[in-house]
Design a protein around this motif. Structure first.
Motif, PDB file in Angstrom:
ATOM      1  N   GLN A  80       0.815  -1.160   0.039  1.00 36.34           N
ATOM      2  CA  GLN A  80      -0.035   0.189  -0.177  1.00 36.34           C
ATOM      3  C   GLN A  80       0.697   1.416   0.153  1.00 36.34           C
ATOM      4  O   GLN A  80       0.663   2.277  -0.684  1.00 36.34           O
ATOM      5  N   ILE A  81       2.019   1.142   0.651  1.00 32.32           N
ATOM      6  CA  ILE A  81       2.734   2.297   0.778  1.00 32.32           C
ATOM      7  C   ILE A  81       3.178   2.684  -0.435  1.00 32.32           C
ATOM      8  O   ILE A  81       3.636   3.696  -0.918  1.00 32.32           O
ATOM      9  N   LYS A  82       3.869   1.451  -1.346  1.00 32.19           N
ATOM     10  CA  LYS A  82       4.202   1.709  -2.673  1.00 32.19           C
ATOM     11  C   LYS A  82       3.346   2.284  -3.609  1.00 32.19           C
ATOM     12  O   LYS A  82       3.380   3.164  -4.411  1.00 32.19           O
ATOM     13  N   ASN A  83       2.176   1.701  -3.469  1.00 33.03           N
ATOM     14  CA  ASN A  83       0.864   2.321  -4.332  1.00 33.03           C
ATOM     15  C   ASN A  83       0.674   3.756  -3.921  1.00 33.03           C
ATOM     16  O   ASN A  83       0.587   4.837  -4.684  1.00 33.03           O
ATOM     17  N   ASP A  89       3.371  10.429  -6.471  1.00 31.41           N
ATOM     18  CA  ASP A  89       4.391  11.088  -7.835  1.00 31.41           C
ATOM     19  C   ASP A  89       3.228  11.437  -8.871  1.00 31.41           C
ATOM     20  O   ASP A  89       3.515  12.528  -9.501  1.00 31.41           O
ATOM     21  N   SER A  90       2.163  10.646  -9.109  1.00 30.69           N
ATOM     22  CA  SER A  90       0.953  10.989  -9.936  1.00 30.69           C
ATOM     23  C   SER A  90       0.709  12.426  -9.637  1.00 30.69           C
ATOM     24  O   SER A  90       0.113  13.382 -10.525  1.00 30.69           O
ATOM     25  N   ASN A  91       0.354  12.528  -8.210  1.00 24.63           N
ATOM     26  CA  ASN A  91      -0.229  13.920  -7.819  1.00 24.63           C
ATOM     27  C   ASN A  91       0.765  14.879  -7.786  1.00 24.63           C
ATOM     28  O   ASN A  91       0.255  16.054  -8.082  1.00 24.63           O
ATOM     29  N   LYS A  94       0.094  16.182 -11.378  1.00 34.15           N
ATOM     30  CA  LYS A  94      -1.401  17.059 -11.396  1.00 34.15           C
ATOM     31  C   LYS A  94      -1.151  18.246 -10.721  1.00 34.15           C
ATOM     32  O   LYS A  94      -1.804  19.198 -11.213  1.00 34.15           O
ATOM     33  N   MET A  95      -0.240  18.294  -9.611  1.00 38.70           N
ATOM     34  CA  MET A  95      -0.279  19.680  -8.909  1.00 38.70           C
ATOM     35  C   MET A  95       0.467  20.483  -9.855  1.00 38.70           C
ATOM     36  O   MET A  95       0.290  21.794  -9.799  1.00 38.70           O
ATOM     37  N   SER A  96       1.522  20.437 -10.470  1.00 41.94           N
ATOM     38  CA  SER A  96       2.173  20.938 -11.590  1.00 41.94           C
ATOM     39  C   SER A  96       1.052  21.487 -12.616  1.00 41.94           C
ATOM     40  O   SER A  96       1.114  22.784 -12.754  1.00 41.94           O
ATOM     41  N   GLN A  97       0.225  20.760 -12.977  1.00 41.22           N
ATOM     42  CA  GLN A  97      -0.781  21.187 -14.187  1.00 41.22           C
ATOM     43  C   GLN A  97      -1.718  22.107 -13.142  1.00 41.22           C
ATOM     44  O   GLN A  97      -2.162  23.154 -13.845  1.00 41.22           O
ATOM     45  N   ILE A  98      -1.989  21.880 -11.884  1.00 45.25           N
ATOM     46  CA  ILE A  98      -3.088  22.815 -11.257  1.00 45.25           C
ATOM     47  C   ILE A  98      -2.271  24.246 -11.214  1.00 45.25           C
ATOM     48  O   ILE A  98      -2.809  25.240 -11.292  1.00 45.25           O
ATOM     49  N   LYS A  99      -1.127  24.253 -10.906  1.00 47.19           N
ATOM     50  CA  LYS A  99      -0.049  25.258 -10.671  1.00 47.19           C
ATOM     51  C   LYS A  99      -0.358  26.188 -11.804  1.00 47.19           C
ATOM     52  O   LYS A  99      -0.483  27.522 -11.842  1.00 47.19           O
TER      53      LYS A  99
END
Length: 363
Positions: A80-83, A89-91, A94-99
């Motif tokens: 679960q920690i790996k997931n 990493d995916s977020n 997304k955070m970069s896109q949100i910025k």
């Protein structure tokens, strides 16, 4: 635990002394009894210790089971920690896109603020325009009221003039209608006069290159038994019919007699044509022909009833008196009558009696 081991060692030594004896001591039953009591106590203690050992074994077994479960849960937690790490990493992307979107949104907000400022300026201009429009509208309302009053006055005057003009037009139309009816009757009467010396011959076969005048002379001599020479002004075929050499009803022939007495004699001998495919009739304008056709059934019925009937143009005489129940529903078909038709022609279905140039047969 060490104290128990010491007691056990002492007991073993004592039991050895009892069994094998000491040279300096004598073995008695009391000693043996005491030894047995001691052994019994030690065995009881050992049994208690064994039960504790079994309890410890069960505890260790439970601990091993729990450790195994903990290991599986730890492995699951690691997955679960790996997931979660991959999601993080995916977020990050997304955070970069949100910025980036946030930056673009800030730009759009700035543009909207600019547009709002321009809109506020425009609204102020519109407000000023509406104030001016309101003032102009009030002035226009006053002008319209004044114009409405003037128009109302003019309308009243115009209504009075229109009523007078309408009455004058009605009078003029009525006079024109009467004059038109008189003129139409006069024209039809003139047509009847021009056709007075005309007879229409039907059923005569048409041939190529025929002389229609000689055809009529031959027909009159052969079928009407009039032997003297009859003079004609004009003889010709008209209308539609079968062409020469073909089957069908041939075109009729109209003949203009120079002398009315020859026409009258020819008509008086038409009884000889009974049962033959020929016909001889006076020629009338189309409107008169239609009226005569509508009177033929009445004429036939009156004859059956024993009355004396006579048809002069489109007027039926029964026992010497004009038949008053005749109503013509036939519309004029000739071009002249159509041109002279009045607006209320279709409403007045009963045709006025025209002034006839033919004398009354009783006079």
């Amino acid at each position: 635990m060490e104290e128990e081991n010491v007691n056990t060692s002492q007991m073993l030594n004592t039991s050895r002394d009892v069994l094998y004896g000491q040279p300096e001591q004598s073995v008695t039953l009391d000693n043996v009894y005491q030894l047995m009591l001691g052994i019994n106590e030690r065995l009881t203690t050992i049994e208690k210790g064994m039960s504790q050992v079994n309890q410890m074994n069960r505890t260790l077994t439970n601990l091993v089971t729990k450790f195994t479960e903990i290991n599986s849960k730890v492995a699951e937690a690691e997955g679960q920690i790996k997931n979660f790490k991959s999601r993080c990493d995916s977020n990050d992307g997304k955070m970069s896109q949100i910025k980036h979107d946030h930056t673009e949104l800030n730009k759009e907000v700035k543009n909207l603020k600019k547009i709002q400022t321009d809109a506020n300026n425009n609204l102020q201009g519109i407000s000023d325009f509406m104030d001016d429009f309101k003032v102009n509208h009030e002035n226009n309302v006053k002008d319209v009221k004044s114009a409405k009053s003037s128009i109302s006055k003019v309308a009243n005057d115009l209504a009075d003039n229109t009523l007078e003009l309408r009455n004058e037009i009605k009078a003029v139309v009525k006079n024109a209608k009467q004059e038109n009816e008189i003129l139409q009757s006069t024209v039809i009467d003139l047509q009847c006069r021009s056709m007075k010396n005309n007879l229409v011959f039907t059923g005569l076969t048409e041939t190529e290159g025929e002389n229609t005048e000689e055809v009529i002379r031959t027909f009159i001599q052969q079928f009407l038994h009039i032997t003297h020479r009859i003079e004609f002004g004009n003889v010709h075929r008209f209308g539609y019919g079968a062409k020469p050499g073909r089957r069908g009803r041939p075109r009729p022939i109209v003949a203009r007699f120079l002398y009315y007495k020859d026409l009258a004699r020819s008509l008086s001998n038409t009884y000889r044509l009974k049962g033959k495919p020929f016909g001889v009739n006076q020629q009338f304008p189309e409107i008169i022909e239609q009226a005569r056709k509508s009177l033929y059934p009445v004429m036939k019925q009156k004859r059956i009833e024993g009355h004396t009937v006579k048809l002069v143009r489109d007027i039926l005489y029964v026992d010497g008196e004009m038949y008053n129940d005749q109503i013509s529903d036939i519309e004029p078909t000739d071009s002249l009558a159509s041109q002279m038709r009045t607006p209320d022609h279709h409403q007045n279905r009963k045709r006025r009696r025209r002034i006839s140039s033919t004398p009354n047969p009783d006079s």
